[in-house]
Design a protein around this motif. Structure first.
Motif, PDB file in Angstrom:
ATOM      1  N   GLU A  52      51.205  28.818  43.381  1.00 35.57           N
ATOM      2  CA  GLU A  52      52.172  29.841  43.773  1.00 35.57           C
ATOM      3  C   GLU A  52      51.460  31.143  44.147  1.00 35.57           C
ATOM      4  OE1 GLU A  52      56.324  31.757  41.990  1.00 35.57           O
ATOM      5  OE2 GLU A  52      55.218  30.210  40.870  1.00 35.57           O
ATOM      6  N   ILE A  53      50.440  31.491  43.372  1.00 31.69           N
ATOM      7  CA  ILE A  53      49.677  32.717  43.652  1.00 31.69           C
ATOM      8  C   ILE A  53      48.914  32.578  44.964  1.00 31.69           C
ATOM      9  CG2 ILE A  53      47.838  34.239  42.842  1.00 31.69           C
ATOM     10  CD1 ILE A  53      48.600  33.521  39.996  1.00 31.69           C
ATOM     11  N   LEU A  54      48.340  31.411  45.206  1.00 33.14           N
ATOM     12  CA  LEU A  54      47.605  31.186  46.456  1.00 33.14           C
ATOM     13  C   LEU A  54      48.530  31.292  47.670  1.00 33.14           C
ATOM     14  CD1 LEU A  54      45.219  28.275  45.413  1.00 33.14           C
ATOM     15  CD2 LEU A  54      44.525  30.535  46.244  1.00 33.14           C
ATOM     16  N   ALA A  55      49.764  30.844  47.500  1.00 35.65           N
ATOM     17  CA  ALA A  55      50.728  30.954  48.600  1.00 35.65           C
ATOM     18  C   ALA A  55      51.002  32.421  48.918  1.00 35.65           C
ATOM     19  CB  ALA A  55      52.023  30.236  48.237  1.00 35.65           C
ATOM     20  N   GLU A  56      51.119  33.239  47.872  1.00 31.31           N
ATOM     21  CA  GLU A  56      51.306  34.676  48.078  1.00 31.31           C
ATOM     22  C   GLU A  56      50.059  35.296  48.700  1.00 31.31           C
ATOM     23  OE1 GLU A  56      53.829  36.688  47.687  1.00 31.31           O
ATOM     24  OE2 GLU A  56      55.239  35.216  46.876  1.00 31.31           O
ATOM     25  N   TYR A  57      48.915  34.867  48.221  1.00 33.64           N
ATOM     26  CA  TYR A  57      47.646  35.412  48.698  1.00 33.64           C
ATOM     27  C   TYR A  57      47.430  35.097  50.178  1.00 33.64           C
ATOM     28  CZ  TYR A  57      42.599  36.232  48.999  1.00 33.64           C
ATOM     29  OH  TYR A  57      41.353  36.685  49.369  1.00 33.64           O
ATOM     30  N   LYS A  58      47.876  33.939  50.591  1.00 37.35           N
ATOM     31  CA  LYS A  58      47.724  33.551  51.998  1.00 37.35           C
ATOM     32  C   LYS A  58      48.487  34.507  52.906  1.00 37.35           C
ATOM     33  CE  LYS A  58      48.189  29.623  55.143  1.00 37.35           C
ATOM     34  NZ  LYS A  58      48.595  28.212  55.300  1.00 37.35           N
ATOM     35  N   GLN A  59      49.603  35.018  52.410  1.00 32.31           N
ATOM     36  CA  GLN A  59      50.411  35.931  53.210  1.00 32.31           C
ATOM     37  C   GLN A  59      49.870  37.359  53.177  1.00 32.31           C
ATOM     38  OE1 GLN A  59      52.936  34.944  55.166  1.00 32.31           O
ATOM     39  NE2 GLN A  59      52.517  32.845  54.514  1.00 32.31           N
ATOM     40  N   SER A  60      49.492  37.825  51.987  1.00 34.12           N
ATOM     41  CA  SER A  60      49.100  39.232  51.839  1.00 34.12           C
ATOM     42  C   SER A  60      47.596  39.458  51.884  1.00 34.12           C
ATOM     43  CB  SER A  60      49.638  39.777  50.512  1.00 34.12           C
ATOM     44  OG  SER A  60      48.987  39.148  49.415  1.00 34.12           O
ATOM     45  N   MET A  61      46.822  38.433  51.502  1.00 41.07           N
ATOM     46  CA  MET A  61      45.368  38.548  51.388  1.00 41.07           C
ATOM     47  C   MET A  61      44.971  39.723  50.487  1.00 41.07           C
ATOM     48  SD  MET A  61      43.872  37.433  55.121  1.00 41.07           S
ATOM     49  CE  MET A  61      45.075  38.322  56.087  1.00 41.07           C
ATOM     50  N   ASN A  62      45.813  39.950  49.480  1.00 41.00           N
ATOM     51  CA  ASN A  62      45.547  41.001  48.498  1.00 41.00           C
ATOM     52  C   ASN A  62      45.578  40.357  47.118  1.00 41.00           C
ATOM     53  OD1 ASN A  62      46.239  43.175  46.486  1.00 41.00           O
ATOM     54  ND2 ASN A  62      46.044  44.446  48.320  1.00 41.00           N
ATOM     55  N   LEU A  63      44.430  40.344  46.465  1.00 37.72           N
ATOM     56  CA  LEU A  63      44.288  39.630  45.195  1.00 37.72           C
ATOM     57  C   LEU A  63      45.244  40.163  44.135  1.00 37.72           C
ATOM     58  CD1 LEU A  63      42.523  37.560  43.563  1.00 37.72           C
ATOM     59  CD2 LEU A  63      41.134  39.522  42.880  1.00 37.72           C
ATOM     60  N   VAL A  64      45.207  41.455  43.894  1.00 38.99           N
ATOM     61  CA  VAL A  64      46.001  42.058  42.820  1.00 38.99           C
ATOM     62  C   VAL A  64      47.496  41.909  43.090  1.00 38.99           C
ATOM     63  CG1 VAL A  64      46.521  44.202  41.603  1.00 38.99           C
ATOM     64  CG2 VAL A  64      44.162  43.685  42.249  1.00 38.99           C
ATOM     65  N   ASP A  65      47.904  42.198  44.311  1.00 34.18           N
ATOM     66  CA  ASP A  65      49.328  42.106  44.647  1.00 34.18           C
ATOM     67  C   ASP A  65      49.849  40.682  44.479  1.00 34.18           C
ATOM     68  OD1 ASP A  65      49.375  44.757  45.184  1.00 34.18           O
ATOM     69  OD2 ASP A  65      49.444  44.573  47.366  1.00 34.18           O
ATOM     70  N   SER A  66      49.054  39.710  44.867  1.00 30.36           N
ATOM     71  CA  SER A  66      49.485  38.311  44.762  1.00 30.36           C
ATOM     72  C   SER A  66      49.698  37.911  43.307  1.00 30.36           C
ATOM     73  CB  SER A  66      48.440  37.391  45.404  1.00 30.36           C
ATOM     74  OG  SER A  66      48.241  37.725  46.756  1.00 30.36           O
ATOM     75  N   ILE A  67      48.758  38.288  42.451  1.00 32.67           N
ATOM     76  CA  ILE A  67      48.870  37.956  41.021  1.00 32.67           C
ATOM     77  C   ILE A  67      50.078  38.656  40.412  1.00 32.67           C
ATOM     78  CG2 ILE A  67      47.746  38.175  38.775  1.00 32.67           C
ATOM     79  CD1 ILE A  67      45.052  37.945  40.235  1.00 32.67           C
ATOM     80  N   ASN A  68      50.212  39.947  40.686  1.00 35.44           N
ATOM     81  CA  ASN A  68      51.325  40.713  40.112  1.00 35.44           C
ATOM     82  C   ASN A  68      52.674  40.183  40.582  1.00 35.44           C
ATOM     83  OD1 ASN A  68      49.598  42.391  38.706  1.00 35.44           O
ATOM     84  ND2 ASN A  68      49.567  43.979  40.283  1.00 35.44           N
ATOM     85  N   THR A  69      52.761  39.816  41.842  1.00 37.13           N
ATOM     86  CA  THR A  69      54.029  39.315  42.386  1.00 37.13           C
ATOM     87  C   THR A  69      54.484  38.064  41.652  1.00 37.13           C
ATOM     88  OG1 THR A  69      53.584  40.217  44.591  1.00 37.13           O
ATOM     89  CG2 THR A  69      55.168  38.409  44.449  1.00 37.13           C
ATOM     90  N   VAL A  70      53.571  37.121  41.466  1.00 39.45           N
ATOM     91  CA  VAL A  70      53.927  35.861  40.800  1.00 39.45           C
ATOM     92  C   VAL A  70      54.201  36.087  39.319  1.00 39.45           C
ATOM     93  CG1 VAL A  70      53.104  33.557  40.188  1.00 39.45           C
ATOM     94  CG2 VAL A  70      52.664  34.476  42.474  1.00 39.45           C
ATOM     95  N   GLN A  71      53.373  36.891  38.670  1.00 37.33           N
ATOM     96  CA  GLN A  71      53.583  37.158  37.241  1.00 37.33           C
ATOM     97  C   GLN A  71      54.931  37.836  37.007  1.00 37.33           C
ATOM     98  OE1 GLN A  71      50.106  39.371  35.994  1.00 37.33           O
ATOM     99  NE2 GLN A  71      48.938  37.512  35.535  1.00 37.33           N
ATOM    100  N   ASN A  72      55.257  38.800  37.829  1.00 38.05           N
ATOM    101  CA  ASN A  72      56.549  39.489  37.690  1.00 38.05           C
ATOM    102  C   ASN A  72      57.708  38.535  37.952  1.00 38.05           C
ATOM    103  OD1 ASN A  72      55.309  41.935  37.111  1.00 38.05           O
ATOM    104  ND2 ASN A  72      55.298  42.611  39.246  1.00 38.05           N
TER     105      ASN A  72
END
Length: 255
Positions: A184-204
């Motif tokens: 799920e985090i990798l899917a977010e990362y593919k869109q934003s290419m921002n490590l911190v934002d991707s992790i925070n988005t999924v965790q939240n």
């Protein structure tokens, strides 16, 4: 092509200022002021209404004659300027049309150069991306920026940025693969290419799901209540009401 110049000698443009002589101006102005005062104090009644109308019609007719003359003179004086303006606009149009033709060719040439450079950068991409496990994860367009196609940015500079970009992606993806909910985090990362934002988005997102789940669990838990009766009559009456409402209940009688 030999450089051509447009020879413009503004001193060759001769102007002879127009001159209008209005010899009777002061006298006519005085007459108008005097007449205006007379009209202001004039009291119109049934006896002089026709005379007043005739007088005003005569005055307005003379004023219109003066105004028509002014318009005619203005038109005559503007004729030389209008002709000059027409000539200047004709020259400007010729130059602008030629300018647009050249600019169009320049834009086309620059676009061809940008397209050629894009193709060269894509060759670098294909050569570099194949060395990484995530070669199918990103597209060439994910890296490419408008500045990379500028003449001021050399291919060597672009290639260095590409290597740095790929190395950063490699390190961050390896880190993400060690986390919970990695897909799920990798899917977010593919869109934003921002490590911190991707992790925070999924965790939240998972925190919100957990909170909702807990709230739903609290709402779904059934509660039981105990009612104590001190005498048998009250107990029997309550029992009758509960049966009528078809409510579930248990009874316990202390000996």
């Amino acid at each position: 092509m030999e450089e051509q110049q447009l020879t413009i000698d503004v001193s060759s443009i001769q102007v002879q200022p127009g001159n209008v002589t209005f010899d009777g101006y002061e006298n006519l102005k005085d007459e108008a002021l005097y007449l205006a005062k007379q009209i202001e104090v004039l009291k119109v009644d049934e006896e002089n209404i026709k005379t007043s109308k005739k007088m005003l019609a005569t005055i307005n007719s003379r004023v219109k004659e003066l105004e028509d003359k002014r318009i005619s003179i203005k038109k005559q004086m503007l004729e030389p300027y209008n002709e000059f303006e027409k000539q200047v606009k004709e020259i400007v149009k010729i130059v602008k049309e030629a300018d647009e033709t050249v600019r169009g060719q320049v834009r086309q040439l620059e676009e061809e150069e940008r397209q050629s450079k894009r193709e060269q950068i894509e060759i670098l991409w294909d050569k570099r991306i194949g060395q990484y496990q995530f070669k199918d994860f990103f597209r060439f367009e994910d890296f490419l920026q408008a500045k990379h196609l500028n003449k001021s940015t050399s291919l060597n500079t672009v290639e260095k940025e590409l290597v740095d970009w790929l190395e950063q992606r490699d390190q961050e993806i390896k880190h993400l693969q060690t986390l919970d909910n990695k897909d799920e985090i990798l899917a977010e990362y593919k869109q934003s290419m921002n490590l911190v934002d991707s992790i925070n988005t999924v965790q939240n997102r998972h925190k919100e799901k957990e909170q909702v789940s807990q709230q739903m669990d609290k709402g779904s838990k059934s509660k039981s209540y105990m009612i104590v009766f001190s005498n048998e009559a009250e107990y029997e009456f309550a029992k009758m009401l509960l049966n009528e409402k078809e409510l579930n209940f248990e009874t316990k009688v202390d000996e």
